[in-house]
Design an enzyme around this catalytic site. Structure first.
Site, PDB file in Angstrom:
ATOM      1  N   HIS A   1       0.840  -1.039  -0.191  1.00  0.00           N
ATOM      2  CA  HIS A   1      -0.128   0.069  -0.094  1.00  0.00           C
ATOM      3  C   HIS A   1       0.979   1.140  -0.449  1.00  0.00           C
ATOM      4  O   HIS A   1       2.148   1.594   1.086  1.00  0.00           O
ATOM      5  CB  HIS A   1      -1.522   0.145   1.460  1.00  0.00           C
TER       6      HIS A   1
ATOM      7  N   GLU B   1       0.657  -5.698  10.937  1.00  0.00           N
ATOM      8  CA  GLU B   1       0.604  -4.251  10.690  1.00  0.00           C
ATOM      9  C   GLU B   1       0.933  -3.655  12.192  1.00  0.00           C
ATOM     10  O   GLU B   1       1.192  -3.492  12.966  1.00  0.00           O
ATOM     11  CB  GLU B   1      -0.868  -4.928  10.966  1.00  0.00           C
TER      12      GLU B   1
ATOM     13  N   HIS C   1       2.324  -4.085   7.097  1.00  0.00           N
ATOM     14  CA  HIS C   1       2.185  -3.172   6.713  1.00  0.00           C
ATOM     15  C   HIS C   1       1.307  -1.998   7.913  1.00  0.00           C
ATOM     16  O   HIS C   1       2.632  -2.459   8.690  1.00  0.00           O
ATOM     17  CB  HIS C   1       0.804  -3.636   6.545  1.00  0.00           C
TER      18      HIS C   1
END
Length: 388
Positions: free
Chosen positions: A155, A358, A299
């Site tokens: 991303h 994450e 991420h």
């Protein structure tokens, strides 16, 4: 560094002089060996650099690399090379690169070349190109049968993950050339047990867009996708407006149906079909050819990680998740209501452990003020994964 190899009969001689494992010297010159013989001309010595040393003397060289240098002094080719050019071979004991910055694809390319120069036993491969033609690079380290893969920046506004992953890789390289322990295990034991694959930046176009704004040739189209907003800091997608972590054929149809964007968007649009985007396709092909035992995708954010998918994860994933949680402080979450991700597809297709990590906590893009804390948390996770 490269030094003359004339007068060197075996790699063992160089390994003793420079206090390096023979395997690292061998792998640093793998393209130049002929039936195992020491290549003539010059040879790569990993983990060293040549520094200017005016009025060089052998005592300064000895201090620089911390070794008795009788063998080096008596080697006329190397001795002449150092003295004529007034170079001192200097052991690299601190990181060559700095990930704690706005980490664009240009910086990544520069840093990969720096690491390749300092640690020529790594291999760099272009596994594909982005929509705009930026290279997507894979780094490989090690010669083991166990194959692990890490990636970052699927991303665009999660670009901090690339700097983190590059710094972790640099720490591993330092451990190898300085004979450090990793989780109580010799670094070279890990090197000979594990082949590490790293793709530091899956989405270079998107990262550049978030950090630098749109190129003139793309501005009108991207402004339209971004609802005429010149602030691209919230952009997650690739340059086509497709979310690369919604591109994999693991119940992709569910995500396609329920995702709100039905056309290119800054985030969440899964595309018109699975693997329609060159970045996602490159990652799928890498996995198909890589025979990885485990994969880890970095991420942001949440300080947690996901380790299951539709009950298809193997039994060992629970044990691994417990270890990774204890060494990072991150919460281990078996599954969430999400499909079509890289980790989801890997678990579904190969029934092997996969993890979405994450990093950090807050609003993306996470600020660089969080970098050190994130690094400290995931350092243990990264090295534990290498020693599982």
């Amino acid at each position: 560094m490269r030094i003359p190899s004339n007068g060197i009969e075996t790699l063992g001689e160089l390994a003793e002089i420079f206090n390096l494992p023979v395997d690292l010297i061998s792998d640093s010159n793998r393209d130049e060996f002929i039936q195992g013989a020491v290549p003539r001309g010059t040879i790569n010595i990993p983990g060293y650099t040549l520094l200017p040393g005016r009025h060089i003397n052998w005592e300064s060289v000895k201090i620089a690399i911390g070794q008795q240098l009788d063998a080096l002094k008596t080697n006329s080719s190397i001795g002449r090379f150092l003295q004529e050019r007034e170079f001192i071979p200097w052991k690299i004991t601190s990181p060559c690169i700095l990930g704690r910055m706005a980490y664009s694809s240009v910086i990544l390319e520069r840093d990969l070349e720096i690491l390749k120069e300092a640690y020529p036993f790594i291999t760099l491969t272009e596994i594909g190109k982005s929509v705009l033609g930026n290279p997507i690079k894979e780094v490989k380290i090690g010669r083991g049968k166990k194959k692990l893969h890490f990636n970052a920046s699927f991303h665009a506004n999660e670009w901090i993950t690339s700097g983190i992953l590059m710094d972790l890789m640099n720490a591993y390289l330092l451990a190898l050339t300085n004979n450090y322990l990793i989780c109580g295990i010799g670094a070279m034991s890990v090197y000979n047990t594990v082949e590490l694959s790293v793709v530091p930046m899956v989405n270079p176009d998107g990262v550049n867009l978030v950090l630098e704004g749109p190129m003139k040739s793309q501005e009108n189209r991207l402004m339209n996708i971004n609802h005429d907003n010149r602030d691209f800091s919230g952009w997650k997608a690739n340059i086509n407006g497709v979310d690369l972590n919604n591109q994999f054929p693991a119940n992709w149809e569910i995500e396609k149906k329920r995702k709100e964007p039905k056309s290119p968007a800054p985030r969440d649009y899964p595309g018109n079909r699975p693997l329609s985007e060159p970045e996602a396709l490159a990652m799928a092909k890498l996995v198909e050819n890589g025979n990885f035992d485990m994969v880890f995708a970095f991420h942001t954010q949440g300080e947690e990680f996901y380790w299951g998918y539709n009950g298809k994860e193997p039994e060992e994933s629970l044990k691994i998740a417990s270890i990774l949680s204890s060494c990072s402080g991150y919460k281990a979450v078996r599954t969430i209501d999400s499909h079509a991700g890289f980790k989801d597809w890997f678990i579904q297709e190969y029934n092997r452990p996969g993890f979405t990590i994450e990093l950090g906590k807050g609003i993306n893009p996470l600020p660089l003020s969080q970098f050190d804390k994130i690094y400290d948390n995931v350092r243990g996770l990264f090295f534990s994964a290498l020693t599982l």
